[in-house]
Design an enzyme around this catalytic site. Structure first.
Site, PDB file in Angstrom:
ATOM      1  N   ILE A 113       0.849  -1.192   0.000  1.00  0.00           N
ATOM      2  CA  ILE A 113       0.000   0.000   0.000  1.00  0.00           C
ATOM      3  C   ILE A 113       0.885   1.242   0.000  1.00  0.00           C
ATOM      4  O   ILE A 113       1.817   1.357   0.798  1.00  0.00           O
ATOM      5  CB  ILE A 113      -0.950  -0.021   1.205  1.00  0.00           C
ATOM      6  CG1 ILE A 113      -1.995  -1.119   1.004  1.00  0.00           C
ATOM      7  CG2 ILE A 113      -1.624   1.337   1.392  1.00  0.00           C
ATOM      8  CD1 ILE A 113      -2.971  -1.275   2.131  1.00  0.00           C
TER       9      ILE A 113
ATOM     10  N   ALA B 213       0.947   4.620   1.007  1.00  0.00           N
ATOM     11  CA  ALA B 213       0.177   5.452   1.940  1.00  0.00           C
ATOM     12  C   ALA B 213       0.732   6.873   1.983  1.00  0.00           C
ATOM     13  O   ALA B 213       1.415   7.261   2.929  1.00  0.00           O
ATOM     14  CB  ALA B 213       0.187   4.827   3.329  1.00  0.00           C
TER      15      ALA B 213
ATOM     16  N   ALA C 156       3.728  -1.724   3.306  1.00  0.00           N
ATOM     17  CA  ALA C 156       3.203  -0.405   2.972  1.00  0.00           C
ATOM     18  C   ALA C 156       4.321   0.617   3.014  1.00  0.00           C
ATOM     19  O   ALA C 156       5.141   0.615   3.934  1.00  0.00           O
ATOM     20  CB  ALA C 156       2.092   0.007   3.944  1.00  0.00           C
ATOM     21  N   LYS C 157       4.358   1.470   2.020  1.00  0.00           N
ATOM     22  CA  LYS C 157       5.244   2.630   2.021  1.00  0.00           C
ATOM     23  C   LYS C 157       4.578   3.677   2.900  1.00  0.00           C
ATOM     24  O   LYS C 157       3.560   4.248   2.539  1.00  0.00           O
ATOM     25  CB  LYS C 157       5.454   3.144   0.595  1.00  0.00           C
ATOM     26  CG  LYS C 157       6.348   4.365   0.493  1.00  0.00           C
ATOM     27  CD  LYS C 157       6.550   4.731  -0.980  1.00  0.00           C
ATOM     28  CE  LYS C 157       7.420   5.979  -1.107  1.00  0.00           C
ATOM     29  NZ  LYS C 157       6.674   7.227  -0.840  1.00  0.00           N
ATOM     30  N   TYR C 158       5.180   3.922   4.056  1.00  0.00           N
ATOM     31  CA  TYR C 158       4.542   4.632   5.154  1.00  0.00           C
ATOM     32  C   TYR C 158       5.266   5.954   5.387  1.00  0.00           C
ATOM     33  O   TYR C 158       6.494   6.030   5.262  1.00  0.00           O
ATOM     34  CB  TYR C 158       4.611   3.743   6.396  1.00  0.00           C
ATOM     35  CG  TYR C 158       3.798   4.160   7.586  1.00  0.00           C
ATOM     36  CD1 TYR C 158       2.443   3.893   7.655  1.00  0.00           C
ATOM     37  CD2 TYR C 158       4.407   4.786   8.670  1.00  0.00           C
ATOM     38  CE1 TYR C 158       1.703   4.236   8.770  1.00  0.00           C
ATOM     39  CE2 TYR C 158       3.674   5.140   9.792  1.00  0.00           C
ATOM     40  CZ  TYR C 158       2.320   4.865   9.838  1.00  0.00           C
ATOM     41  OH  TYR C 158       1.586   5.216  10.951  1.00  0.00           O
TER      42      TYR C 158
END
Length: 328
Positions: free
Chosen positions: A149, A151, A177-179
């Site tokens: 994801i 994000a 997820a790329k957070y």
């Protein structure tokens, strides 16, 4: 035969998020066939040889929004072939609607990508139900690809609340997820219950690792300025976690953090997000490790003082990398 998918536990270390290198003249709307395939292949091979653990591509700075479909497919095949199964390769397949996203994601499977770095279609600001259903639909339609994801609240006009994470964590293909940021990290980790590996940016990795032991991977766009900086960050944090002595990792962050100072115009992430693509590509090319090439329209315009700040950031990162080489 069904493909074997990754799990959250398989996502570890330094994951480079890469640009889509472009040919000269790519900023002209008349340009066609803009992907510099030779530089793209060299970039991926160089990152893997330098010890990078995974590749994320075709997000914002990867210019997925400004490439043609043919260019996307050429770039996907180029980097998947260059990686040759040595590390996971995630490609961006976000389109303006669900059906086109599914079609492109299926093509990514055929090409051999490990996963998709998937953001939410950018037109209307999505409600929680719309955002969750989008990921459910893609996961149902393309069950044999992993999902990371993407994000990014500025890009997708969505805050990615805890209730979102709790629901998408039920989808087995969603493994990472790329957070961005760490202010909501702990509640978001509680919501996902270990089912998704959250990747903070390299500048936040030290702090996030000290907050929770599950944070053992991060994303790094700086890797293409000099990959040794990114792999050193990975290694000093791993050593600190194993020994309980965080002094070396803290000292390394003291050397790394200043490279970010001029990247964000006026210290603003919002302003950076307005010019994300030209700033990142200017930074990367200034690092001297690769040539990211010009930006594709319409995101090729940026104030020169902002660009110079980004170039300075890239030069500082590269200088740190050279210093690390000398210290070996």
């Amino acid at each position: 035969m069904a493909r074997i998918l990754l799990t959250a536990a398989d996502v570890k270390g330094a994951w480079a998020i890469v640009p889509t290198p472009s040919r000269e003249g790519a900023s002209d709307w008349r340009a066609t066939d803009t992907v510099n395939v030779d530089e793209a292949a060299r970039m991926v091979n160089g990152l893997i040889e330098a010890g990078i653990d995974g590749i994320l591509s075709m997000g914002t700075l990867g210019e997925a929004a400004t490439m043609t479909l043919d260019e996307k497919l050429v770039f996907m095949k180029t980097i998947v072939d260059a990686a040759a199964g040595r590390v996971p390769v995630f490609v961006g397949t976000t389109c303006i609607n669900t059906r086109d996203t599914i079609a492109l994601t299926r093509q990514a499977v055929d090409i051999g990508a490990t996963g998709t770095m998937l953001g939410i279609p950018m037109w209307c600001a999505p409600s929680l139900d719309v955002a969750v259903q989008f990921y459910r639909d893609v996961a149902e339609a393309v069950p044999d690809i992993n999902i990371a994801i993407y994000a990014n609240p500025e890009a997708f006009k969505f805050d990615f609340p805890r209730t979102f994470w709790a629901q998408v964590a039920e989808l087995p293909q969603v493994v990472t997820a790329k957070y961005i940021g760490v202010s909501t990290l702990l509640p978001d980790l509680a919501a996902i219950k270990g089912r998704i590996k959250l990747l903070p940016i390299d500048f936040d990795y030290y702090g996030a690792s000290r907050m929770d032991d599950s944070i053992d991977a991060f994303w790094t766009s700086g890797a293409v300025c000099h990959p040794l900086v990114s792999t050193t960050l990975r290694d000093v944090v791993a050593q600190a976690r194993a020994s309980g002595d965080w002094s070396r990792a803290k000292a390394f962050m003291g050397r790394l953090a200043p490279t970010a100072a001029t990247l964000f115009p006026n210290g603003s992430f919002k302003e950076f997000s307005t010019y994300n693509i030209p700033l990142e590509k200017a930074r990367m090319t200034a690092g001297g490790w690769m040539n990211a090439g010009p930006c594709r329209p319409p995101y090729h315009l940026c104030p020169e003082p902002y660009l110079e700040g980004a170039r300075n950031s890239g030069r500082m990162w590269a200088e740190l990398g050279k210093a690390l080489e000398a210290e070996r």
